[in-house]
Design a protein around this motif. Sequence first.
Motif, PDB file in Angstrom:
ATOM      1  N   ASN A  32      28.778  35.596 -31.345  1.00 55.49           N
ATOM      2  CA  ASN A  32      27.361  35.332 -31.095  1.00 55.49           C
ATOM      3  C   ASN A  32      27.085  35.361 -29.596  1.00 55.49           C
ATOM      4  OD1 ASN A  32      26.637  34.787 -33.877  1.00 55.49           O
ATOM      5  ND2 ASN A  32      27.814  32.894 -33.671  1.00 55.49           N
ATOM      6  N   HIS A 135      22.492  40.230 -36.496  1.00 57.57           N
ATOM      7  CA  HIS A 135      21.715  39.905 -35.301  1.00 57.57           C
ATOM      8  C   HIS A 135      21.561  41.159 -34.430  1.00 57.57           C
ATOM      9  CE1 HIS A 135      21.227  37.409 -31.365  1.00 57.57           C
ATOM     10  NE2 HIS A 135      20.071  37.808 -31.850  1.00 57.57           N
ATOM     11  N   VAL A 188      21.136  34.989 -39.174  1.00 57.45           N
ATOM     12  CA  VAL A 188      21.802  36.204 -38.710  1.00 57.45           C
ATOM     13  C   VAL A 188      23.260  35.965 -38.340  1.00 57.45           C
ATOM     14  CG1 VAL A 188      19.730  37.399 -37.912  1.00 57.45           C
ATOM     15  CG2 VAL A 188      20.882  35.806 -36.378  1.00 57.45           C
ATOM     16  N   TYR A 252      26.144  32.381 -40.400  1.00 55.64           N
ATOM     17  CA  TYR A 252      25.049  32.567 -39.445  1.00 55.64           C
ATOM     18  C   TYR A 252      25.358  31.926 -38.093  1.00 55.64           C
ATOM     19  CZ  TYR A 252      22.309  33.513 -43.711  1.00 55.64           C
ATOM     20  OH  TYR A 252      21.843  34.014 -44.893  1.00 55.64           O
ATOM     21  N   ARG A 253      24.500  32.229 -37.110  1.00 56.85           N
ATOM     22  CA  ARG A 253      24.531  31.509 -35.836  1.00 56.85           C
ATOM     23  C   ARG A 253      24.274  30.030 -36.098  1.00 56.85           C
ATOM     24  NH1 ARG A 253      23.320  34.345 -30.833  1.00 56.85           N
ATOM     25  NH2 ARG A 253      22.531  32.360 -30.048  1.00 56.85           N
TER      26      ARG A 253
END
Length: 384
Positions: A32, A135, A188, A252-253
């Motif tokens: 990320n 993302h 995302v 996800y983040r």
Amino acid sequence: MICSKEKCTGCEACYCVCPKNAITMQEDDYGNIYPIIDNNKCIHCSMCKKVCPQLKEKLDFKTPMTAYAMYVKNTKKRAQSTSGGIASILYEKILEEDGIIYGASNIFGSTKNLHFIRIDNKEDLYKVKGSKYVHCHINGIYVNVKKDLLNNKKVLFIGTPCQVAGLRCFLMKEYDNLITADIICHGVPSQRLLFEQINELKIPVDEIKQIVFRTDKENIFNFKIIGNNNNIFDAPSYMIPYYKNFLEGNIYRENCYSCRFSKKERIADITLGDFWGLDKNSLIYDDEKKGISLVLPNTEKGLKITKEIFKDCQYEERTIDEACKMNSQLNKPMKKNKKYEIYLEEYPKYGFKKTMNDMLTTKEKLKYKIKKTFLYELYKKINS
């Protein structure tokens, strides 16, 4: 960090606004991206903090004015779309008015990452069509948006709510010639996870032209890789660990699990998504698998452009409550679960393959083995 890591959405507003290029977006252990400040370049102007949406106590959220179930009349365009084709019609309308489109691209080519691009002609529209369950990076595109707005170009920007918020905060003022659309986002995963999944499939990235996450409407959640000359790979979501865990909300983040944009009130002029759960008594209901879009106009600007595309669509006004009922991210963000905790703990230590396998329950592993056999394929044919 500008805001806390737990809140950062990776919207890149801080990166785009820095006058000294003192901010870079760098990956953490999960792939990320987060802003990192070079203190040797920083002049402490605090512009990064000024434009950070997550540092603002109040953002300009709007309650949807109404809700529409919609799909394009053109059957070919509808079949090519992942929902009802409304985004495509909006794209075309803006370009017909000599406007500019900004959207997330899933075209690989020679790009280092999947990112937002600028479109000014219909021939390139295929590059921003379709769902992108990853993302997509801004890569400084807010600067280009501002230039077009200052040159009096009509601009349509479609992204996740946090990306729309990032753009609006970066601009620091309203523009009459800007239309923003946010998608109903579930969360995302990082691009690193997607690329590692591709690597596990033993497909060279430089041979990939495009990834399609939503294919034919009969098997709506398929993972399809298109090469430069033909299809390389096509499989249902449950066979692809990355895709399966995306749909379950496991990878996800961090900020996605406390997302301030996962609610009925919206940040953009118009909100787009699938109209899951549309009542079968609806005048335009035919088959959800063919794709029916949910359109929420949130401002007068959003309502105006929605009405302008009515001529190209089948549509019906519905209630906002119905629209929110089966779209969970119009009510609250995804909850963390045990699989997410496994992902957090194991991925930095053991990597993609082992972590994805350890996230499967015993029952899921058994189902996975069964579905890989010819007997399951035979069952599906008989059942159909």
